[in-house]
Motif scaffolding. Structure first.
Motif, short mmCIF file in Angstrom:
data_model
loop_
_atom_site.label_atom_id
_atom_site.label_comp_id
_atom_site.label_asym_id
_atom_site.label_seq_id
_atom_site.Cartn_x
_atom_site.Cartn_y
_atom_site.Cartn_z
N ASP A 119 0.22 1.71 54.14
CA ASP A 119 0.14 1.58 52.68
C ASP A 119 -0.49 0.26 52.27
N GLN A 120 -1.45 -0.18 53.06
CA GLN A 120 -2.17 -1.41 52.76
C GLN A 120 -3.67 -1.14 52.60
N VAL A 121 -4.00 -0.08 51.88
CA VAL A 121 -5.41 0.27 51.68
C VAL A 121 -6.12 -0.87 50.93
N PRO A 122 -7.20 -1.41 51.48
CA PRO A 122 -7.93 -2.49 50.80
C PRO A 122 -8.50 -2.01 49.47
N ALA A 123 -8.71 -2.92 48.56
CA ALA A 123 -9.17 -2.58 47.22
C ALA A 123 -10.52 -1.87 47.23
N PHE A 124 -11.38 -2.19 48.19
CA PHE A 124 -12.72 -1.59 48.19
C PHE A 124 -12.70 -0.12 48.63
N LEU A 125 -11.54 0.37 49.05
CA LEU A 125 -11.41 1.79 49.39
C LEU A 125 -10.66 2.57 48.32
N ARG A 126 -10.47 1.95 47.14
CA ARG A 126 -9.76 2.60 46.04
C ARG A 126 -10.67 2.58 44.80
N CYS A 127 -10.97 3.76 44.27
CA CYS A 127 -11.80 3.84 43.07
C CYS A 127 -10.96 3.51 41.83
N PRO A 128 -11.42 2.61 40.96
CA PRO A 128 -10.64 2.26 39.78
C PRO A 128 -10.50 3.40 38.78
N SER A 129 -11.34 4.44 38.89
CA SER A 129 -11.20 5.60 38.01
C SER A 129 -10.29 6.66 38.61
N GLY A 130 -9.87 6.45 39.84
CA GLY A 130 -9.04 7.43 40.52
C GLY A 130 -7.65 7.53 39.93
N ILE A 131 -7.05 8.69 40.10
CA ILE A 131 -5.67 8.92 39.67
C ILE A 131 -4.81 8.98 40.92
N HIS A 132 -3.85 8.08 41.02
CA HIS A 132 -3.06 7.95 42.25
C HIS A 132 -1.60 8.33 42.06
N ALA A 133 -1.32 9.08 41.00
CA ALA A 133 0.06 9.43 40.69
C ALA A 133 0.69 10.33 41.75
N GLY A 134 -0.12 11.05 42.52
CA GLY A 134 0.42 11.98 43.49
C GLY A 134 0.78 11.37 44.83
N GLU A 135 0.58 10.07 44.99
CA GLU A 135 0.86 9.43 46.27
C GLU A 135 2.36 9.45 46.58
N VAL A 136 2.69 9.81 47.81
CA VAL A 136 4.08 9.72 48.26
C VAL A 136 4.50 8.25 48.34
N GLN A 137 3.58 7.41 48.79
CA GLN A 137 3.82 5.97 48.88
C GLN A 137 2.66 5.26 48.21
N LYS A 138 2.94 4.32 47.34
CA LYS A 138 1.89 3.59 46.62
C LYS A 138 0.92 2.93 47.59
N ASN A 139 -0.37 3.03 47.25
CA ASN A 139 -1.45 2.37 47.98
C ASN A 139 -1.58 2.86 49.43
N SER A 140 -1.32 4.13 49.65
CA SER A 140 -1.42 4.68 51.00
C SER A 140 -2.59 5.66 51.16
N ASN A 141 -3.33 5.88 50.08
CA ASN A 141 -4.48 6.78 50.15
C ASN A 141 -5.75 6.08 49.68
N LYS A 142 -6.87 6.49 50.25
CA LYS A 142 -8.17 5.96 49.85
C LYS A 142 -8.89 6.99 48.98
N ASP A 143 -10.02 6.58 48.38
CA ASP A 143 -10.78 7.45 47.49
C ASP A 143 -12.22 7.66 47.96
N TYR A 144 -12.48 7.39 49.24
CA TYR A 144 -13.83 7.56 49.78
C TYR A 144 -13.75 8.29 51.12
N ALA A 145 -14.86 8.90 51.49
CA ALA A 145 -14.85 9.73 52.70
C ALA A 145 -16.21 9.71 53.37
N ALA A 146 -16.22 10.18 54.61
CA ALA A 146 -17.45 10.34 55.37
C ALA A 146 -18.00 11.74 55.15
#
Length: 318
Positions: free
Chosen positions: A126-153
């Protein structure tokens, strides 16, 4: 007087909201540029881009789901030292699988149980760096805060299963047409379509679009480092051999696997030359398809799609 002020506020509010979204979209663009720089720094050191996900034989066994190990290591792990995140990288225990704060079908057999992966790597999950989180993203569904990223390969069917060295089922082979897949190590020389015409990264918001009409929504996909499923660190162009032509697909019951973002009208995409493009939701299917592949290879296509286009367009020509 109060009525006049109310009218002025009503006129100004949309402009303020638009300005805020423009700033968020710019930050998202900068995030993808940072990912691109880190990817290229990795390439400079090791002569290839990192694997989409890394599978080692000792990962087999416990926690396998459908023959695929839960907790394979995703591509963000490998670029951490190249994005000023060496301290975070040093926290990862390379003798254990990754961990995800999540439950659900994508994390089977952990639908109702925990842990998801190995707890030795829980502290970093749950330590996703800021550059892997989109500021327009909605993160309300996370089981644990800051544990998901918003970018992919960018990838295709079964990218988390296709291997660059092992003999695999024929249905997995097309996934090697993109830059990333399991145990990949694609170098710039293998991107023969041109680096400005090939995706390197894409938006993949961790939360499903609220406007989705699908009842089987996924509100918690794309964990930081954990990989067992195509929704975890990949944005797929094809799913089960069917091509979905537009970004932000909201009508498929596994839409958590496709490129998706919360910017108006489209999403941001990083290219293999390090640039970032904004891709419209109405991009022609031929351009969208071609930009996922690196050597003029094309995935199976359902030509009945309403957004199917003709010609040899590329994303940056639209």
């Amino acid at each position: 007087m109060i009525a006049i002020i109310g009218i002025l506020i009503a006129l100004l509010l949309p402009a303020v909201q638009a300005a805020r979204e423009a700033a968020r979209r710019m930050q998202c663009t900068n995030n993808l540029k940072q990912i691109g720089i880190a990817m290229h720094n990795y390439h400079d050191s090791l002569k290839s881009f990192p694997p989409g996900n890394l599978h080692l034989t000792w990962m087999n066994g416990l926690h396998d789901a459908g023959g695929v190990p839960c907790g394979m290591w995703g591509w963000p792990l490998f670029i951490l030292p190249y994005s000023e995140q060496q301290t975070l990288y040093n926290q990862f225990d390379f003798t254990h699988r990754a961990y995800a704060y999540a439950v659900g079908v994508k994390y089977t057999p952990h639908e109702t149980t925990s842990p998801c992966g190995d707890t030795e790597n829980q502290a970093i999950a749950d330590q996703v760096p800021a550059f892997l989180r989109c500021p327009s993203g909605i993160h309300a569904g996370e089981v644990q805060k800051n544990s998901n990223k918003d970018y992919a390969a960018p990838a295709q069917d079964y990218a988390e299963r296709a291997d660059s060295t092992s003999t695999v089922e024929s249905r997995y082979r097309p996934t090697r047409q993109s830059v990333f897949f399991r145990n990949s190590g694609v170098g710039l020389a293998e991107i023969v379509d041109g680096t400005s015409h090939t995706f390197l990264s894409l938006e993949a918001a961790c939360t499903t679009h609220p406007q989705s009409t699908i009842t089987n929504k996924s509100d918690n996909a794309n964990p930081f480092l954990f990989v067992n499923h195509g929704s975890q660190g990949y944005a797929l162009f094809t799913i089960a051999g069917v091509a979905y032509f537009a970004p932000n697909e909201i009508s498929y019951n596994s839409e958590c696997r496709v490129a998706r973002g919360f910017h108006t009208g489209g999403l941001n995409a990083g290219m293999c030359d390090g640039s970032v493009q904004f891709v419209s939701n109405t991009v022609a299917a031929t351009a969208w398809r071609a930009t996922f592949t690196r050597a003029n290879a094309q995935a199976p296509i359902n030509t009945g799609g309403a957004n199917e286009g003709g010609g040899s367009q590329t994303i940056d020509s639209l």
